[in-house]
Design a protein around this motif. Sequence first.
Motif, PDB file in Angstrom:
ATOM      1  N   ILE A  22      -2.695  -7.013  -2.631  1.00 59.42           N
ATOM      2  CA  ILE A  22      -3.901  -6.652  -3.383  1.00 59.42           C
ATOM      3  C   ILE A  22      -3.598  -5.526  -4.359  1.00 59.42           C
ATOM      4  CG2 ILE A  22      -6.195  -5.618  -3.164  1.00 59.42           C
ATOM      5  CD1 ILE A  22      -6.454  -7.131  -0.482  1.00 59.42           C
ATOM      6  N   CYS A  23      -2.861  -4.520  -3.905  1.00 59.79           N
ATOM      7  CA  CYS A  23      -2.513  -3.395  -4.778  1.00 59.79           C
ATOM      8  C   CYS A  23      -1.705  -3.854  -5.986  1.00 59.79           C
ATOM      9  CB  CYS A  23      -1.731  -2.345  -3.996  1.00 59.79           C
ATOM     10  SG  CYS A  23      -2.722  -1.411  -2.815  1.00 59.79           S
ATOM     11  N   LEU A  24      -0.772  -4.762  -5.771  1.00 57.08           N
ATOM     12  CA  LEU A  24       0.070  -5.240  -6.866  1.00 57.08           C
ATOM     13  C   LEU A  24      -0.720  -6.065  -7.875  1.00 57.08           C
ATOM     14  CD1 LEU A  24       3.281  -6.276  -4.899  1.00 57.08           C
ATOM     15  CD2 LEU A  24       3.085  -4.403  -6.549  1.00 57.08           C
ATOM     16  N   GLU A  25      -1.721  -6.805  -7.382  1.00 57.33           N
ATOM     17  CA  GLU A  25      -2.456  -7.720  -8.255  1.00 57.33           C
ATOM     18  C   GLU A  25      -3.751  -7.127  -8.790  1.00 57.33           C
ATOM     19  OE1 GLU A  25      -1.207 -10.490  -9.235  1.00 57.33           O
ATOM     20  OE2 GLU A  25       0.539 -10.449  -7.920  1.00 57.33           O
ATOM     21  N   ALA A  26      -4.257  -6.047  -8.193  1.00 51.65           N
ATOM     22  CA  ALA A  26      -5.554  -5.496  -8.581  1.00 51.65           C
ATOM     23  C   ALA A  26      -5.519  -4.879  -9.968  1.00 51.65           C
ATOM     24  CB  ALA A  26      -5.994  -4.443  -7.565  1.00 51.65           C
ATOM     25  N   ASP A  27      -6.686  -4.852 -10.599  1.00 55.20           N
ATOM     26  CA  ASP A  27      -6.845  -4.166 -11.879  1.00 55.20           C
ATOM     27  C   ASP A  27      -6.578  -2.673 -11.672  1.00 55.20           C
ATOM     28  OD1 ASP A  27      -8.352  -2.596 -13.941  1.00 55.20           O
ATOM     29  OD2 ASP A  27      -8.802  -4.601 -14.705  1.00 55.20           O
ATOM     30  N   ARG A  28      -5.661  -2.107 -12.431  1.00 52.81           N
ATOM     31  CA  ARG A  28      -5.287  -0.708 -12.234  1.00 52.81           C
ATOM     32  C   ARG A  28      -6.445   0.241 -12.567  1.00 52.81           C
ATOM     33  NH1 ARG A  28      -1.946  -3.141 -10.037  1.00 52.81           N
ATOM     34  NH2 ARG A  28       0.328  -2.953 -10.171  1.00 52.81           N
ATOM     35  N   GLN A  29      -7.332  -0.163 -13.450  1.00 50.55           N
ATOM     36  CA  GLN A  29      -8.426   0.707 -13.858  1.00 50.55           C
ATOM     37  C   GLN A  29      -9.553   0.747 -12.837  1.00 50.55           C
ATOM     38  OE1 GLN A  29      -9.651  -0.540 -17.763  1.00 50.55           O
ATOM     39  NE2 GLN A  29      -7.890   0.403 -18.760  1.00 50.55           N
ATOM     40  N   THR A  30      -9.692  -0.305 -12.038  1.00 55.27           N
ATOM     41  CA  THR A  30     -10.813  -0.368 -11.101  1.00 55.27           C
ATOM     42  C   THR A  30     -10.390  -0.493  -9.640  1.00 55.27           C
ATOM     43  OG1 THR A  30     -10.991  -2.784 -11.246  1.00 55.27           O
ATOM     44  CG2 THR A  30     -12.233  -1.484 -12.862  1.00 55.27           C
ATOM     45  N   GLY A  31      -9.168  -0.939  -9.386  1.00 52.86           N
ATOM     46  CA  GLY A  31      -8.736  -1.171  -8.008  1.00 52.86           C
ATOM     47  C   GLY A  31      -9.379  -2.396  -7.406  1.00 52.86           C
ATOM     48  N   CYS A  32      -9.802  -3.344  -8.255  1.00 50.04           N
ATOM     49  CA  CYS A  32     -10.522  -4.529  -7.790  1.00 50.04           C
ATOM     50  C   CYS A  32      -9.692  -5.797  -7.992  1.00 50.04           C
ATOM     51  CB  CYS A  32     -11.851  -4.676  -8.527  1.00 50.04           C
ATOM     52  SG  CYS A  32     -13.018  -3.351  -8.203  1.00 50.04           S
ATOM     53  N   LEU A  33      -9.900  -6.735  -7.072  1.00 52.25           N
ATOM     54  CA  LEU A  33      -9.239  -8.038  -7.160  1.00 52.25           C
ATOM     55  C   LEU A  33     -10.157  -9.083  -6.555  1.00 52.25           C
ATOM     56  CD1 LEU A  33      -6.629  -9.809  -7.625  1.00 52.25           C
ATOM     57  CD2 LEU A  33      -6.089  -9.320  -5.217  1.00 52.25           C
ATOM     58  N   GLU A  34     -10.226 -10.241  -7.186  1.00 56.30           N
ATOM     59  CA  GLU A  34     -10.936 -11.383  -6.628  1.00 56.30           C
ATOM     60  C   GLU A  34      -9.932 -12.486  -6.349  1.00 56.30           C
ATOM     61  OE1 GLU A  34     -14.213 -12.735  -8.924  1.00 56.30           O
ATOM     62  OE2 GLU A  34     -15.355 -10.875  -8.739  1.00 56.30           O
ATOM     63  N   ALA A  35      -9.978 -13.030  -5.137  1.00 61.34           N
ATOM     64  CA  ALA A  35      -9.027 -14.074  -4.759  1.00 61.34           C
ATOM     65  C   ALA A  35      -9.606 -14.901  -3.631  1.00 61.34           C
ATOM     66  CB  ALA A  35      -7.693 -13.467  -4.337  1.00 61.34           C
ATOM     67  N   SER A  36      -9.237 -16.152  -3.566  1.00 56.34           N
ATOM     68  CA  SER A  36      -9.673 -17.020  -2.470  1.00 56.34           C
ATOM     69  C   SER A  36      -8.721 -16.873  -1.299  1.00 56.34           C
ATOM     70  CB  SER A  36      -9.710 -18.477  -2.926  1.00 56.34           C
ATOM     71  OG  SER A  36      -8.389 -18.952  -3.167  1.00 56.34           O
ATOM     72  N   TYR A  37      -9.190 -17.223  -0.109  1.00 58.13           N
ATOM     73  CA  TYR A  37      -8.326 -17.186   1.064  1.00 58.13           C
ATOM     74  C   TYR A  37      -7.137 -18.128   0.872  1.00 58.13           C
ATOM     75  CZ  TYR A  37     -11.444 -14.443   4.071  1.00 58.13           C
ATOM     76  OH  TYR A  37     -12.194 -13.431   4.634  1.00 58.13           O
ATOM     77  N   SER A  38      -7.362 -19.249   0.192  1.00 60.20           N
ATOM     78  CA  SER A  38      -6.276 -20.212  -0.029  1.00 60.20           C
ATOM     79  C   SER A  38      -5.170 -19.589  -0.870  1.00 60.20           C
ATOM     80  CB  SER A  38      -6.816 -21.466  -0.709  1.00 60.20           C
ATOM     81  OG  SER A  38      -7.734 -22.138   0.119  1.00 60.20           O
ATOM     82  N   ASP A  39      -5.563 -18.879  -1.930  1.00 60.01           N
ATOM     83  CA  ASP A  39      -4.564 -18.227  -2.796  1.00 60.01           C
ATOM     84  C   ASP A  39      -3.779 -17.174  -2.025  1.00 60.01           C
ATOM     85  OD1 ASP A  39      -5.399 -19.744  -4.936  1.00 60.01           O
ATOM     86  OD2 ASP A  39      -6.781 -18.223  -5.707  1.00 60.01           O
ATOM     87  N   LEU A  40      -4.496 -16.380  -1.227  1.00 65.16           N
ATOM     88  CA  LEU A  40      -3.836 -15.317  -0.462  1.00 65.16           C
ATOM     89  C   LEU A  40      -2.922 -15.902   0.605  1.00 65.16           C
ATOM     90  CD1 LEU A  40      -6.891 -12.907  -0.063  1.00 65.16           C
ATOM     91  CD2 LEU A  40      -4.969 -12.678  -1.668  1.00 65.16           C
ATOM     92  N   ALA A  41      -3.394 -16.967   1.254  1.00 68.92           N
ATOM     93  CA  ALA A  41      -2.587 -17.611   2.292  1.00 68.92           C
ATOM     94  C   ALA A  41      -1.293 -18.169   1.695  1.00 68.92           C
ATOM     95  CB  ALA A  41      -3.392 -18.723   2.959  1.00 68.92           C
ATOM     96  N   LYS A  42      -1.396 -18.769   0.515  1.00 68.52           N
ATOM     97  CA  LYS A  42      -0.218 -19.325  -0.147  1.00 68.52           C
ATOM     98  C   LYS A  42       0.749 -18.220  -0.550  1.00 68.52           C
ATOM     99  CE  LYS A  42       1.113 -22.314  -4.011  1.00 68.52           C
ATOM    100  NZ  LYS A  42       0.610 -23.117  -5.162  1.00 68.52           N
ATOM    101  N   ALA A  43       0.202 -17.115  -1.063  1.00 63.23           N
ATOM    102  CA  ALA A  43       1.050 -16.016  -1.527  1.00 63.23           C
ATOM    103  C   ALA A  43       1.818 -15.360  -0.387  1.00 63.23           C
ATOM    104  CB  ALA A  43       0.206 -14.979  -2.255  1.00 63.23           C
ATOM    105  N   LEU A  44       1.189 -15.277   0.796  1.00 60.93           N
ATOM    106  CA  LEU A  44       1.824 -14.591   1.931  1.00 60.93           C
ATOM    107  C   LEU A  44       2.462 -15.553   2.928  1.00 60.93           C
ATOM    108  CD1 LEU A  44      -0.795 -11.776   2.706  1.00 60.93           C
ATOM    109  CD2 LEU A  44       1.334 -11.605   1.405  1.00 60.93           C
ATOM    110  N   GLY A  45       2.285 -16.850   2.713  1.00 63.55           N
ATOM    111  CA  GLY A  45       2.849 -17.815   3.646  1.00 63.55           C
ATOM    112  C   GLY A  45       2.181 -17.777   5.002  1.00 63.55           C
TER     113      GLY A  45
END
Length: 259
Positions: A47-70
């Motif tokens: 989340i930190c790597l992908e979040a907007d640096r100005q806001t600290g916010c990220l929107e993502a689906s569980y499917s996307d996160l599951a795929k990214a982390l295996g």
Amino acid sequence: MNDAMVCSTENERLSLKESSGWFAAGASFRRALTVLSDGAFRLFALICLEADRQTGCLEASYSDLAKALGKSKRAIGGYVAELENTAVCQITAARNQHGRTAFQVRDEFWPYRRIGHAQPPADAELAQYLDSVRECYLSLGEVQVGFGPSDVSITKEWYERRIPLGVIRDAMLLGACRKYQSWLNGKPAQPIRTLRYFEEIITEVRNEPLPAGYSNYLGRTLQRFATAWAAAGGKVGRTQRVPVSTGKEAVTERSEARQ
């Protein structure tokens, strides 16, 4: 190695191999490392790597996160609950299982000064917290007697303790289901008179977060129990039991969901 070579090495400036895509992993990052499990910390790092640096916010689906982390979506659900329960991230759940969940890394764990995303004043944030707790409590049906001054004090105490609203919501749903279950099994019909009733359940939920999707199951169960209670006239006593599927299935499904 002569003195000239030493000086030359010491005077070299470190430089990044990549000019973008990096994250300022300082004291706040190390703090997260001490409070999160390995899996939840990996999600936090993503989340930190992908979040907007100005806001600290990220929107993502569980499917996307599951795929990214295996990992499985169920595992991601557990990690998300941990991020919320430890107050590392503020979570706004997706409308459905295919939607995108919104994450905002809290100030204590975000190393950048936020730009263009003003934080609400403390009194406004507390008012919103109070409204959310009150709304959830009053939606439980006949198991509660109303939201009084003592409940306002308890809510303020929870706010000072930084108990996430998601934890409170889950604890209320679980406690209300158990109360209806008790009534429908013919036990004394004493309503919940104060938010203090949920203290131990909040501790339970914080120590063992509900599996992904289980809150929705509890919501449906609460509606079913409330309907059965109303159909019985709301006057079930010790010797009268309403023939409705109750309690044990909730405990069973929760344990099975964790396997």
